[in-house]
Write an enzyme that holds these catalytic residues in place. Structure first.
Site, PDB file in Angstrom:
ATOM      1  N   HIS A  56       0.819  -1.207   0.000  1.00  0.00           N
ATOM      2  CA  HIS A  56       0.000   0.000   0.000  1.00  0.00           C
ATOM      3  C   HIS A  56       0.854   1.260   0.000  1.00  0.00           C
ATOM      4  CE1 HIS A  56      -4.342  -1.139   1.313  1.00  0.00           C
ATOM      5  NE2 HIS A  56      -3.837  -2.081   0.550  1.00  0.00           N
ATOM      6  N   GLU A  58      -6.514  -0.635  -5.594  1.00  0.00           N
ATOM      7  CA  GLU A  58      -7.453   0.217  -4.881  1.00  0.00           C
ATOM      8  C   GLU A  58      -7.114   1.673  -5.182  1.00  0.00           C
ATOM      9  OE1 GLU A  58      -8.262  -0.851  -0.648  1.00  0.00           O
ATOM     10  OE2 GLU A  58      -6.715  -2.354  -1.004  1.00  0.00           O
TER      11      GLU A  58
END
Length: 321
Positions: free
Chosen positions: A38, A107
């Site tokens: 991430h 994402e």
């Protein structure tokens, strides 16, 4: 027997701590490990987001046995697929053949940082499939030239290739992604214990291949503290993948989960210190046909006691499954 893994959750710990944690997981007897990739945490209270690939390189040198895997890397926005192939091949060499490359469609939370926009889900899946093909071609050796719908590759070659390329896992949450996983993946990655995903993966070529799931949990001898920590750091997960993939930053996740109560989180995330509670939470994955489950202990500062308890109580109980 289902294999039980450990998650290096980059959103909740810094890089040196993450390496220490996976060393502890190897010592405790976990069968494999995975790491999230991430740029942002989901919530500010998690507080971290180091570069996963640097953590992986350090982990490969600090451990001897435990397999390593990205869970998962998006090879389409922050990273060009040719660069992902190079990173993955290098990791396979550094780890002595212990690395698996998990790929997913990404994402918005992480991929928006390069300013490329956030297309519709079907476009993101097209990009994932094209990227997986490029990576597979580069793993095959030789020079690759590719001019596709979404990516160009000019005269690329991986100069340091392992004898066995890293297996490729594809994250899936519906029929189209299962089709991509079956055609391009060596294993399926999923976060829900959904038998339909396993079936669809098999129908498209995945029969007999590993299926890897993930389960968040909150171990603590104080049950109320375990619930409070799960609510503080993981209440965002209740929104589901369709929502989570679209939100652009931690503020969005905080707003989306603002009405989620601690008791709501406790219904979805096993909390406390009774091994039977966690065995019951893992069982649906086993019943759905998953062969591996990576556990996420919530709370970066609560890994050491979790690992001690897991070695003594949780892993023996889970292996009875």
């Amino acid at each position: 027997m289902v294999r039980i893994g450990y998650t290096m959750m980059t959103e909740q710990a810094g890089p040196r701590d993450l390496v220490e944690h996976v060393v502890g997981a190897e010592r405790a007897g976990f069968d494999f490990s995975v790491v999230s990739d991430h740029y942002f945490p989901w919530l500010d209270s998690q507080g971290h987001a180091p570069y996963a690939w640097s953590v992986l390189g350090a982990a490969a040198q600090a451990t001897d046995r435990i397999p390593l895997m990205t869970y998962v890397t998006c090879p389409t926005f922050r990273y060009h697929p040719a660069v992902v192939a190079q990173k993955a091949a290098t990791m396979q060499l550094l780890s002595g053949g212990r690395f698996r490359l998990g790929l997913g469609s990404g994402e918005n939370l992480n991929e928006h940082v390069v300013g490329g926009g956030w297309p519709a889900a079907h476009v993101r899946l097209e990009m994932l499939e094209e990227a997986a093909g490029i990576i597979r071609a580069l793993f095959g050796g030789g020079t690759v030239n590719h001019h596709g719908t979404h990516f160009d590759v000019e005269n690329a070659r991986l100069w340091d290739l392992p004898d066995e390329p890293p297996p490729i896992g594809i994250a899936a949450s519906g029929p189209r992604s299962c089709e991509i996983a079956g055609r391009h993946g060596d294993l399926l990655v999923a976060i829900e214990p959904d038998r339909d995903l396993v079936t669809a993966f098999g129908e498209h070529g995945g029969t007999g291949k590993p299926v890897v799931g993930q389960l968040a949990l909150s171990y603590d001898p104080d049950h109320d503290a375990a619930v409070a920590r799960a609510h503080d750091q993981f209440r965002w997960s209740a929104a589901g993948w369709e929502v989570n993939a679209e939100l652009p930053g931690p503020a969005g996740f905080a707003a989306a989960s603002g009405h989620t109560r601690p008791e709501d989180v406790a219904k979805e995330i096993p909390c406390g210190d009774d091994p039977r509670t966690f065995v019951d939470a893992v069982r649906p994955f086993v019943d759905a046909g998953f062969t591996e489950i990576a556990l996420v202990q919530i709370g970066g500062k609560h890994q050491a006691p979790f690992l001690e308890w897991a070695e003594a109580e949780l892993l023996p109980a889970l292996r009875e499954l």
